[in-house]
Every structure is written in C-alpha cells, then in structure tokens.
Scaffold this motif. Structure first.
Motif, PDB file in Angstrom:
ATOM      1  N   LYS A  34       0.897  -0.826  -0.215  1.00 22.09           N
ATOM      2  CA  LYS A  34       0.176   0.044   0.536  1.00 22.09           C
ATOM      3  C   LYS A  34       0.637   0.888  -0.220  1.00 22.09           C
ATOM      4  CE  LYS A  34      -3.790  -1.768   2.523  1.00 22.09           C
ATOM      5  NZ  LYS A  34      -5.041  -1.807   3.839  1.00 22.09           N
ATOM      6  N   LEU A  35       1.696   1.068   0.600  1.00 20.89           N
ATOM      7  CA  LEU A  35       3.200   1.892   1.098  1.00 20.89           C
ATOM      8  C   LEU A  35       3.605   3.007  -0.803  1.00 20.89           C
ATOM      9  CD1 LEU A  35       5.443   3.175   3.920  1.00 20.89           C
ATOM     10  CD2 LEU A  35       6.419   3.001   1.155  1.00 20.89           C
ATOM     11  N   TYR A  36       3.678   1.580  -0.994  1.00 16.55           N
ATOM     12  CA  TYR A  36       4.624   1.362  -2.282  1.00 16.55           C
ATOM     13  C   TYR A  36       3.080   2.460  -3.032  1.00 16.55           C
ATOM     14  CZ  TYR A  36       6.834   0.560  -6.620  1.00 16.55           C
ATOM     15  OH  TYR A  36       7.168   1.067  -8.411  1.00 16.55           O
ATOM     16  N   LYS A  37       2.155   1.749  -3.229  1.00 16.54           N
ATOM     17  CA  LYS A  37       0.880   1.834  -4.294  1.00 16.54           C
ATOM     18  C   LYS A  37       1.000   3.463  -4.731  1.00 16.54           C
ATOM     19  CE  LYS A  37      -0.707  -1.811  -6.519  1.00 16.54           C
ATOM     20  NZ  LYS A  37      -1.653  -2.951  -6.384  1.00 16.54           N
ATOM     21  N   THR A  38       1.124   4.066  -2.941  1.00 16.58           N
ATOM     22  CA  THR A  38       0.870   5.649  -3.054  1.00 16.58           C
ATOM     23  C   THR A  38       2.290   6.203  -3.785  1.00 16.58           C
ATOM     24  OG1 THR A  38       0.111   4.961  -0.219  1.00 16.58           O
ATOM     25  CG2 THR A  38       1.191   7.369  -0.859  1.00 16.58           C
ATOM     26  N   LEU A  39       3.382   6.317  -3.289  1.00 11.73           N
ATOM     27  CA  LEU A  39       4.066   6.444  -4.138  1.00 11.73           C
ATOM     28  C   LEU A  39       4.182   5.958  -5.491  1.00 11.73           C
ATOM     29  CD1 LEU A  39       6.716   5.852  -1.473  1.00 11.73           C
ATOM     30  CD2 LEU A  39       5.145   8.137  -1.802  1.00 11.73           C
ATOM     31  N   HIS A  40       4.148   5.098  -6.228  1.00 10.71           N
ATOM     32  CA  HIS A  40       3.754   4.903  -7.177  1.00 10.71           C
ATOM     33  C   HIS A  40       2.453   4.540  -8.130  1.00 10.71           C
ATOM     34  CE1 HIS A  40       7.627   5.762  -8.608  1.00 10.71           C
ATOM     35  NE2 HIS A  40       7.915   5.530  -7.740  1.00 10.71           N
ATOM     36  N   PRO A  41       1.255   4.942  -8.131  1.00 10.05           N
ATOM     37  CA  PRO A  41      -0.073   4.838  -8.010  1.00 10.05           C
ATOM     38  C   PRO A  41       0.180   4.042 -10.362  1.00 10.05           C
ATOM     39  CG  PRO A  41      -0.022   7.025  -8.230  1.00 10.05           C
ATOM     40  CD  PRO A  41       1.231   6.819  -7.609  1.00 10.05           C
ATOM     41  N   ALA A  72      11.528  -2.483  -5.058  1.00 10.26           N
ATOM     42  CA  ALA A  72      10.732  -2.461  -5.840  1.00 10.26           C
ATOM     43  C   ALA A  72      10.989  -2.424  -7.346  1.00 10.26           C
ATOM     44  CB  ALA A  72       9.255  -1.932  -5.407  1.00 10.26           C
ATOM     45  N   ASN A  73      10.435  -3.298  -8.969  1.00  6.81           N
ATOM     46  CA  ASN A  73      10.539  -3.326  -9.538  1.00  6.81           C
ATOM     47  C   ASN A  73      12.016  -2.738 -10.036  1.00  6.81           C
ATOM     48  OD1 ASN A  73       8.528  -5.033 -10.464  1.00  6.81           O
ATOM     49  ND2 ASN A  73       7.108  -2.921 -10.591  1.00  6.81           N
ATOM     50  N   ASN A  74      12.543  -2.788  -9.773  1.00  7.12           N
ATOM     51  CA  ASN A  74      14.317  -2.086  -9.748  1.00  7.12           C
ATOM     52  C   ASN A  74      14.505  -0.967  -9.442  1.00  7.12           C
ATOM     53  OD1 ASN A  74      16.982  -2.781 -10.418  1.00  7.12           O
ATOM     54  ND2 ASN A  74      16.950  -1.297 -12.164  1.00  7.12           N
ATOM     55  N   LYS A  75      13.589  -0.946  -8.261  1.00 12.05           N
ATOM     56  CA  LYS A  75      13.948   1.014  -7.410  1.00 12.05           C
ATOM     57  C   LYS A  75      14.014   0.485  -6.046  1.00 12.05           C
ATOM     58  CE  LYS A  75       9.390   2.679  -8.547  1.00 12.05           C
ATOM     59  NZ  LYS A  75       9.853   1.780  -9.881  1.00 12.05           N
ATOM     60  N   LEU A  76      15.597   1.171  -5.513  1.00 13.24           N
ATOM     61  CA  LEU A  76      15.551   1.310  -4.064  1.00 13.24           C
ATOM     62  C   LEU A  76      14.942   2.079  -3.446  1.00 13.24           C
ATOM     63  CD1 LEU A  76      17.353  -0.061  -1.558  1.00 13.24           C
ATOM     64  CD2 LEU A  76      19.413   1.175  -2.245  1.00 13.24           C
ATOM     65  N   MET A  77      14.051   1.879  -2.886  1.00 14.41           N
ATOM     66  CA  MET A  77      12.722   2.845  -1.690  1.00 14.41           C
ATOM     67  C   MET A  77      13.698   3.149  -0.598  1.00 14.41           C
ATOM     68  SD  MET A  77      10.785   3.974  -4.038  1.00 14.41           S
ATOM     69  CE  MET A  77       9.356   4.342  -3.930  1.00 14.41           C
ATOM     70  N   ILE A  78      14.627   4.109   0.218  1.00 15.43           N
ATOM     71  CA  ILE A  78      14.625   4.494   1.285  1.00 15.43           C
ATOM     72  C   ILE A  78      13.914   5.201   1.597  1.00 15.43           C
ATOM     73  CG2 ILE A  78      16.527   5.645   2.642  1.00 15.43           C
ATOM     74  CD1 ILE A  78      17.959   4.127   0.856  1.00 15.43           C
ATOM     75  N   LEU A  79      13.032   4.990   2.766  1.00 18.80           N
ATOM     76  CA  LEU A  79      12.236   6.062   3.448  1.00 18.80           C
ATOM     77  C   LEU A  79      12.348   6.447   5.210  1.00 18.80           C
ATOM     78  CD1 LEU A  79      10.311   3.927   2.196  1.00 18.80           C
ATOM     79  CD2 LEU A  79       8.503   5.966   2.876  1.00 18.80           C
ATOM     80  N   VAL A  80      13.085   7.447   5.228  1.00 21.17           N
ATOM     81  CA  VAL A  80      13.406   7.695   6.676  1.00 21.17           C
ATOM     82  C   VAL A  80      12.008   8.548   7.494  1.00 21.17           C
ATOM     83  CG1 VAL A  80      15.218   8.954   7.569  1.00 21.17           C
ATOM     84  CG2 VAL A  80      15.558   7.690   5.796  1.00 21.17           C
ATOM     85  N   GLU A  81      11.844   7.926   9.303  1.00 21.01           N
ATOM     86  CA  GLU A  81      11.132   8.820   9.455  1.00 21.01           C
ATOM     87  C   GLU A  81      11.851  10.127  10.073  1.00 21.01           C
ATOM     88  OE1 GLU A  81       7.461   8.614  13.004  1.00 21.01           O
ATOM     89  OE2 GLU A  81       8.884   7.091  12.503  1.00 21.01           O
ATOM     90  N   ALA A  82      11.130  11.646  10.793  1.00 18.21           N
ATOM     91  CA  ALA A  82      10.986  12.473  10.722  1.00 18.21           C
ATOM     92  C   ALA A  82      10.399  12.929  12.167  1.00 18.21           C
ATOM     93  CB  ALA A  82      12.067  13.959   9.912  1.00 18.21           C
TER      94      ALA A  82
END
Length: 286
Positions: A34-41, A72-82
């Motif tokens: 769900k997080l990934y599809k939010t960023l890449h609908p 995901a699909n050859n994308k390295l997704m990094i999410l950092v929480e502030a």
C-alpha cells in the motif's frame, strides 16, 4: 496495592514508540505494498511478492535502526522518518543509509564493484516522512543546498518530504497516528494511558484501523517499556557530569590556591560536604 497501581500507571511509553510502529507497520508486506502504491500509483504490476525488504538493522548508528528500505521493480526505496523536531541532518542519515544499502545489495547479488564489469544498481528513491507540521518547509531537500550553500558538489542527495495531507493513504494515516500520539502524551505523559487512548482514537477515526484491530496487543507492547530510556540517558549524563565536576574540584584542591568555599562557587554541582570529603581523600593519599 495502591503503590503498585500507581507504578503500573507510570509505566513509561518508549520514546521510540512511533519509530517502532513505523517498522512494524511497513515490514508487513500488505501495508508495504500500500505504501509503494501510494508513491507509485501508476505501477499496476507490483505485488507483495515483488517487494524485497532491505531495511538495515543495527548498523552505523542507532538512529538508522527504524528507517525503512525496500526494492520494488528495480527501484531502491528508502524512507526515513523525521519526527516533530525537524533537522536537515536527516540528509546525512539518508546518505549513509543509501551507501550501506548498496553495499549490502552488491554482496547479496554477488557483484564485485572492484572488477571491470559494470555492476547493476536499482534506481534510488529517497523520501522523508515528517510527522510534524509543514510550516514553510520545502517538499524537497538537497544536500548541496542545506550544507554547501547550493554549490556544485561531487555528490548530491535529494529527498522528497512527505507531510500530512488530506488523503486517506497509508502514509498519511501513519502521520495522523503520530500526531494523535503526540496529543495524547501532552495530556497523559509518556504513559500506558496515552498509548491506549491513541489506539482508541485512531480506530474510531478509521486511522490504521485494520492494523490496530489486528495487532492491538502487539502495538501496545511495542509502544510500552518498563524502563524509561530517556531517564536512563539523563541518569548517565548526570553521572558523567558529576564525575567531571569531581575531577575539576580535585585539581583545584591540589593546586591549593582556593578555599573550599571558593571551589564550591566554581563547581556548584558539588556540595561543601562533598568537597570536604574529597579533600580528606586527597590528604590521605598524599
């Protein structure tokens, strides 16, 4: 019995509570999707099985422990929480996290970057999830701008910043969860009541409802700790400062130029009685 009840009420919520929930939530593949599809609908091919969790644990610094990484699909997704206190140092965290992620990726895929053959690399996408108020903060932050006055530097880090919005996606729900938790800790302190009220309010508002219904006991367990980590750190700092004060006072006594009353003014964290005991110890060693 009354003291026991008070003790239970004062069980302190972990200062890393929101971070821990952040990882627990998004390391579940259904919520990660769900997080990934939010960023890449636009990506309709992604499935839970196509996501690879590459979150780094216990490396570099403790601050990186709760950041999230996946491929995901050859994308390295990094999410950092502030969290609510904003700092551009988060770009440094991202830079270090990215380097470590690639290092582990090359090892995992048996690629040697010392050889002449070009290695394969997933495309990096860097995000910051900020749980505080946006104010005048930018939607993108760049290492060159924040640390080098916009100079043309040899390495750049650019991260998209995600703030609270009016959407109902999983990321925004998490941000709202954090804000509700902040509100409840202001009312009830870092206590179990703040945690249980946060969960109740979020379920009522349909914020992470499915997750909280399914894992309520685990979430409470994650967010609570019998030991207040911040108090432990404060106690350690006080101990360190006390030792430093004793060392300073000891040097002054050995110099013999100031009276104990004068030293007490210079080292206010030590009482006159403590200085007298220290002086006696020094005299015995002489």
């Amino acid at each position: 019995m009354q003291d026991d009840t008070k003790q239970i009420e004062k069980v302190m919520a972990k200062r890393t509570a929101k971070n821990s929930v952040f990882l627990d939530l998004f390391q579940n593949k259904s919520y990660l999707l769900k997080l990934y599809k939010t960023l890449h609908p636009e990506d309709t091919t992604a499935t839970e099985d196509s996501l690879t969790d590459v979150t780094i644990t216990n490396v570099l610094t403790d601050n990186l422990y709760n950041d999230l990484g996946f491929i995901a699909n050859n994308k390295l997704m990094i999410l950092v929480e502030a969290q609510s206190t904003w700092t551009v140092n988060i770009l440094v965290r991202i830079l270090l996290y990215l380097a470590q992620s690639y290092h582990e990726y090359f090892h995992r895929t048996s690629q040697d970057y010392y050889k002449s053959r070009k290695v394969r690399m997933p495309k990096p996408e860097l995000y910051v999830i900020f749980t505080g108020n946006k104010g005048r903060k930018s939607d993108k932050i760049l290492l060159s701008e924040e640390f080098f006055n916009g100079a043309d530097i040899d390495i750049e880090v650019k991260a998209k910043v995600i703030y609270e919005s009016y959407t109902d996606d999983i990321i925004n729900q998490y941000i709202i969860f954090c804000k509700v938790f902040n509100e409840q800790t202001k009312q009830h302190g870092m206590t179990q009541k703040a945690v249980t009220e946060t969960i109740r309010i979020c379920k009522d508002r349909n914020v992470l409802r499915e997750y909280l219904l399914d894992r309520e006991k685990e979430v409470v367990s994650i967010m609570m700790s019998l030991f207040d980590e911040e108090q432990i750190m404060k106690s350690f700092i006080r101990s360190e400062r006390h030792d430093e004060a004793r060392e300073t006072a000891e040097r002054m006594i050995k110099m013999g130029k100031l009276s104990l009353d004068e030293i007490a003014l210079c080292v206010p964290s030590l009482s006159l009685d403590e200085l007298k005991e220290l002086e006696a110890e020094i005299m015995q060693m002489a």
